[in-house]
Write a protein that holds these residues in place. Structure first.
Motif, short mmCIF file in Angstrom:
data_model
loop_
_atom_site.label_atom_id
_atom_site.label_comp_id
_atom_site.label_asym_id
_atom_site.label_seq_id
_atom_site.Cartn_x
_atom_site.Cartn_y
_atom_site.Cartn_z
N ALA A 110 9.50 2.21 5.02
CA ALA A 110 8.30 1.38 5.07
C ALA A 110 7.04 2.22 5.22
O ALA A 110 5.95 1.79 4.81
CB ALA A 110 8.40 0.38 6.21
N ASP A 138 12.77 -0.48 -0.53
CA ASP A 138 11.79 -1.02 0.40
C ASP A 138 10.50 -1.38 -0.33
O ASP A 138 9.91 -2.44 -0.07
CB ASP A 138 11.49 0.00 1.50
N ALA A 139 10.07 -0.52 -1.23
CA ALA A 139 8.84 -0.79 -1.98
C ALA A 139 8.98 -2.06 -2.82
O ALA A 139 8.07 -2.90 -2.86
CB ALA A 139 8.49 0.40 -2.86
N THR A 142 5.97 2.96 1.81
CA THR A 142 5.46 1.74 1.18
C THR A 142 4.03 1.43 1.60
O THR A 142 3.22 0.97 0.80
CB THR A 142 6.39 0.55 1.49
N ARG A 143 3.71 1.70 2.86
CA ARG A 143 2.34 1.44 3.33
C ARG A 143 1.33 2.27 2.54
O ARG A 143 0.25 1.78 2.16
CB ARG A 143 2.22 1.73 4.82
N THR A 170 9.05 -5.23 -0.51
CA THR A 170 7.75 -5.47 0.13
C THR A 170 6.71 -5.95 -0.87
O THR A 170 5.95 -6.90 -0.59
CB THR A 170 7.26 -4.18 0.81
#
Length: 276
Positions: free
Chosen positions: A229, A17-18, A232-233, A21
């Protein structure tokens, strides 16, 4: 100029995901993976640049990192150490070689990559090193001793590095996710089957009643569980904020355990953690 980052453990979950993104946000992502087939799939699906790095193999770390620098022209803006695995089982049943194996991937490989990145970041005058730790680097839970130990070691190493790097332009950051929906538990099963002779354990009945159903049953939704996610934020803030925080706690259990560790007597916290 396009910023570059090396991320390990990109075949699934948090790393994947990282990587996806950050690429969308304009970063040049070098997605680290162990297996060539996973690299080909990630390239085909998301157009990511991949690099083969097996953190248990020092030679693979050396050649993979050199490959990144060759492609980037000798620069690297950030490193996200993320790849790790677990060996479920009671500590008394954990062979020494199992601990050696997990530390190669979860700890020594991270240190090797970090030491390679620091001279590059010193030379270019900036850099971010982000370590993906765990709530289990803060508190110890049963059946997770090998993973606990690797994350506790990582916490000590990262805290020391952060203090030592205060006089440099390199920021060192820890992220502690907690429960995230990934294949992490499923991926731990082969390691359990390789290392743990649970039938010969004095805890065989506990394995059958507590651990085996958790490992082999279909995954159940944890009400505190978040998607990758969410990590990731926090990673984005750690990478892009002018002054990133030293630590980021992602989930409710991570915040809660951080607080309970500070306020509860040890025996009281042990009683809570012993419930698994």
């Amino acid at each position: 100029m396009t910023r570059s980052i090396l991320i390990t453990g990109c075949s699934s979950g948090i790393g994947r995901d990282a990587a996806v993104t950050l690429k969308v946000r304009g970063w040049r992502v070098f997605a680290g993976l162990r297996r060539a087939e996973d690299a080909r799939a990630l390239e085909a699906e998301h157009g990511l640049e991949t690099v083969l790095i097996d953190l248990a193999d020092p030679r693979s770390i050396e050649t993979g990192f050199d490959d990144v620098l060759l492609r980037s022209g000798g620069t690297l803006d950030a490193l996200f150490n993320n790849a790790a695995y677990a060996i479920p089982g009671a500590i008394e049943d954990m062979p020494v070689d199992a601990l050696r194996a997990i530390f190669e991937t979860n700890f020594f490989g991270w240190h090797d990559l970090t030491r390679r990145a620091i001279p590059v970041m010193r030379r270019q005058g900036h850099g971010r090193i982000v370590m993906n730790s765990s709530v289990l680097g803060m508190v110890a839970a049963p059946w997770r001793g090998a993973y606990n130990a690797s994350k506790f070691a990582l916490e000590g190493l990262t805290d020391t590095l952060r203090v030592e790097m205060r006089d440099t332009p390199v920021h060192v950051v820890t992220i502690a996710p907690g429960p995230i929906r990934t294949p992490f538990r499923r991926n731990s099963v082969p390691h359990f089957e390789r290392w743990i002779d649970w039938r010969a354990s004095p805890r065989a009945a506990q394995y059958e009643s507590a651990l085996l159903p958790r490992l082999y049953a279909p995954p159940r939704r944890n009400r505190f569980e978040l998607m990758p996610a969410a990590v990731t934020r926090h990673l984005l803030h750690a990478l892009e904020a002018p002054h990133p925080r030293p630590r980021y706690h992602v989930t409710v259990p991570t915040h809660a355990m951080g607080a309970l560790r500070r306020i509860l007597p040890v025996r009281a916290l042990d009683a809570i953690l012993s419930r698994g």
